[in-house]
Design a protein around this motif. Structure first.
Motif, PDB file in Angstrom:
ATOM      1  N   ASP A  43     118.334  65.787  82.308  1.00  0.00           N
ATOM      2  CA  ASP A  43     118.036  67.104  82.375  1.00  0.00           C
ATOM      3  C   ASP A  43     118.274  67.797  83.859  1.00  0.00           C
ATOM      4  O   ASP A  43     118.741  68.807  83.876  1.00  0.00           O
ATOM      5  CB  ASP A  43     116.878  67.289  81.987  1.00  0.00           C
ATOM      6  N   ILE A  44     117.743  67.128  85.002  1.00  0.00           N
ATOM      7  CA  ILE A  44     117.778  67.961  86.195  1.00  0.00           C
ATOM      8  C   ILE A  44     119.215  67.996  86.728  1.00  0.00           C
ATOM      9  O   ILE A  44     119.463  68.845  87.615  1.00  0.00           O
ATOM     10  CB  ILE A  44     116.919  67.106  87.028  1.00  0.00           C
ATOM     11  N   SER A  45     120.054  67.170  86.035  1.00  0.00           N
ATOM     12  CA  SER A  45     121.486  67.102  86.898  1.00  0.00           C
ATOM     13  C   SER A  45     122.242  68.556  86.234  1.00  0.00           C
ATOM     14  O   SER A  45     123.117  68.781  86.905  1.00  0.00           O
ATOM     15  CB  SER A  45     122.286  65.857  86.422  1.00  0.00           C
ATOM     16  N   LYS A  46     121.486  69.283  85.594  1.00  0.00           N
ATOM     17  CA  LYS A  46     122.280  70.675  85.018  1.00  0.00           C
ATOM     18  C   LYS A  46     121.912  71.640  86.048  1.00  0.00           C
ATOM     19  O   LYS A  46     122.345  72.562  85.906  1.00  0.00           O
ATOM     20  CB  LYS A  46     121.392  70.790  83.620  1.00  0.00           C
ATOM     21  N   TYR A  47     121.045  71.241  87.013  1.00  0.00           N
ATOM     22  CA  TYR A  47     120.550  72.398  88.110  1.00  0.00           C
ATOM     23  C   TYR A  47     120.884  71.734  89.442  1.00  0.00           C
ATOM     24  O   TYR A  47     120.015  71.299  90.166  1.00  0.00           O
ATOM     25  CB  TYR A  47     119.068  72.622  87.826  1.00  0.00           C
TER      26      TYR A  47
END
Ligand code: AKG
Ligand code: FE2
Length: 567
Positions: free
Chosen positions: A344-348
């Motif tokens: 999830d956090i790799s999207k940001y």
């Protein structure tokens, strides 16, 4: 209704009058024709009589003329005979003897003849007299007939005049009738117009009534709005006054800063030198801090292992990560990020942590700041609070536990009455400080982090739960409970073991080992919100446990505004 009745009555009257007029007209016409006939027959009769009289007169005149002629003829013959006799007398004059006899005879004859002539003349005179009388009588008769005819003609003329008048009168009546008819048509039209206008007026009145109601409602709304505005004005005035004070303070501070800047300018060289020295010291210290952190991490791991060995732990052993009596400038451990969290956090980009982990810091928030936060939460919850064990107050949305439900606190009391702008400023500073240390600990730029919801104050007690929200001790993963979360932070407002018993924060590792953080006034706890930091709060045994959960997201679409924006 009354008008209709009058109209009907008037109509009947009109028809009756009309019929009467027609009837009179018919009688007059009949009378006229009768008189005309009578006059014709009279005239005929008179003409006949006149004719007869004329004829009689003519006959009489004829007879008279004839008799007159006869008499004249007789007279003429007598006169001839007289003349003859006289001539005879003259011729006979010679014989006296005879003469005397003859004379006697002749004179006798003459006398006789004269008497006869006289008689005849008398007769003629009488006849003439009679003729004159007849003439006079005829003239008088004619005069009387003429007078009668004249009288009759005058009478007829009068009759005709009266007839004409009556006709005129009738015409007039008819005109009046027509006018009345028109008048009634107009009246009817007027009545119709009147009814339509009445209807329109009624409609207009109804509409007006509606408008009046609307205006009344608007007025009352305006009144309340005006009151609100007045209150707002008052508040603005207070605010202005406060801002003026702040401005004054600010200008004072500015002057002070300028003074300091001047001083600093003077000390610049000295400072540059000191800075260089400090930088080299800092570098040296950083290296040392890094070494110390590494050593601390090592020690933590060793401590963990030792605790594990010492307690010879079964399936669920618990170790103390941060005790209440201790003061930690910084204590932390790195843990392996969960797969889901990393995904999830790799999207940001720019918002990913260098490593996942959990950290405790006791010297970030000052005592005064904590006191202000405590006053704020206590005042807010005084307007509500759960009947069960967990009371929540979200200053951003106004959501607050009340009884067994959530209510909007700002509907119960306006933000201006509830909150002091200085308290909110402290709240903002506290949040900013936490954001900064969070960013530092995970190697991020603070601006990449956004405050997200729910961000709330909590008050936990040992009351039995009355709703699912009161059941605060269940293990959970924040990111699963609130998908927008990427980093969770907590600020504890009072002390474990002093203000309350129970209520430790427990990280759960590998499903069984626990790592406890004991709440401490001003203690900040930071951790990544994924599966790597599953946790729960132990039940409070006694007292009231106060904390603030401040959550951050990397997704700007999930960002929430500061409660200050409500002012
Ligand atoms: O109050 C605490 O210590 C933790 C609360 C918590 O787990 C949460 O808000 O998700
Ligand atoms: Fe949580």
């Amino acid at each position: 209704m009354q008008l209709k009745h009058a109209e009907r009555k008037h109509k009947i009257d009109l028809t009756m009058m009309e019929d009467l007029c027609k009837y009179k007209m018919r009688i007059l016409e009949e009378r006229e024709s009768h008189l005309e006939n009578e006059m014709i027959s009279l005239q005929e009769e008179f003409n006949a009589k006149l004719q007869k009289q004329k004829e009689t007169q003519e006959e009489l005149v004829r007879n008279y003329n004839e008799k007159l002629r006869n008499l004249q003829e007789e007279q003429l013959t007598e006169m001839k005979r007289v003349a003859e006799l006289q001539s005879l007398k003259a011729s006979i004059g010679l014989s006296n003897a005879n003469k005397k006899n003859v004379e006697e005879v002749v004179s006798k004859e003459l006398t006789l003849r004269e008497i006869a002539i006289e008689e005849k003349q008398k007769e003629l005179l009488e006849f003439e007299e009679r003729l004159n009388r007849t003439k006079t009588s005829l003239d008088s008769k004619k005069a009387s007939i003429d007078t009668r005819i004249e009288e009759f003609e005058t009478k007829m003329a009068k009759e005709k005049l009266s007839l004409e008048q009556q006709k005129k009168y009738l015409k007039l009546s008819q005109n009046i009738l027509a006018e009345k008819e028109m008048y009634w048509e107009r009246e009817k039209q007027c009545e119709k117009d009147f009814v339509t206008s009445c209807k329109q007026e009624l409609e207009a009145r109804a509409e007006l009534q509606g408008t009046v109601e609307e205006v009344r409602r608007l007025k009352s709304r305006l009144e309340t709005e005006r009151n609100e505005i007045k209150k707002e004005e008052m508040r603005l005035k207070e605010e202005k006054w406060r801002l003026r004070n702040i401005e004054q303070e600010f200008s004072f501070q500015e002057k002070h800063v300028q003074k300091l800047l001047q001083e600093a300018e003077l000390k610049k060289d000295e400072g540059v030198r000191a800075l260089k020295k400090a930088q080299s010291i800092e570098r040296h210290l950083d290296e040392r801090v890094e070494n110390v952190e590494k050593r601390m991490m090592e020690l933590n791991r060793k401590e963990e292992l030792l605790t594990k060995v010492c307690t010879n732990a079964d399936d669920s052993f618990s170790r103390l990560f941060a005790g209440q009596e201790k003061n930690f400038e910084f204590k932390g451990v790195y843990v392996l990020c969960s797969k889901k969290y990393l995904q999830d956090i790799s999207k940001y980009p720019g918002c990913q942590p260098q490593k996942c982990g959990r950290f405790v810091m006791d010297n970030v928030i000052s005592n005064e700041e904590v006191n202000t936060m405590m006053a704020l939460v206590k005042r807010g919850l005084s307007y509500g609070g759960s009947h069960g064990g967990a009371s929540i107050l979200d200053l951003h949305t106004g959501a607050m536990s009340k009884g067994v439900h959530f209510v909007n606190l700002y509907k119960l009391v306006s933000p201006h009455r509830l909150l002091d702008i200085r308290e909110l400023e402290v709240y903002r500073i506290v949040r900013k400080k936490i954001q900064n240390v969070l960013a530092a600990k995970f190697g991020l730029v603070p601006e990449m982090l956004h405050l997200t919801k729910p961000t709330f104050f909590s008050r936990l007690t040992n009351k039995s739960p009355l709703s699912s929200n009161d059941e605060y001790w269940h293990p959970h993963v924040d990111k699963e409970t609130y998908p927008s979360f990427h980093y969770t932070t907590l600020l504890y407002l009072n002390d474990y073991g002093i203000d309350f018993r129970g209520g430790q924060f427990q990280f759960i590792d590998n499903g069984n080992s626990k790592s406890a953080v004991q709440p401490k006034k001003g203690r900040v706890l930071l951790f990544t919100s994924g599966q790597e930091n599953a946790h729960y709060v132990e039940k409070v045994i006694s007292g009231e446990r106060y904390a603030i959960t401040i959550s951050f997201t990397c997704d700007y679409r999930e960002a929430i505004p500061d409660p200050l924006s409500k002012f």
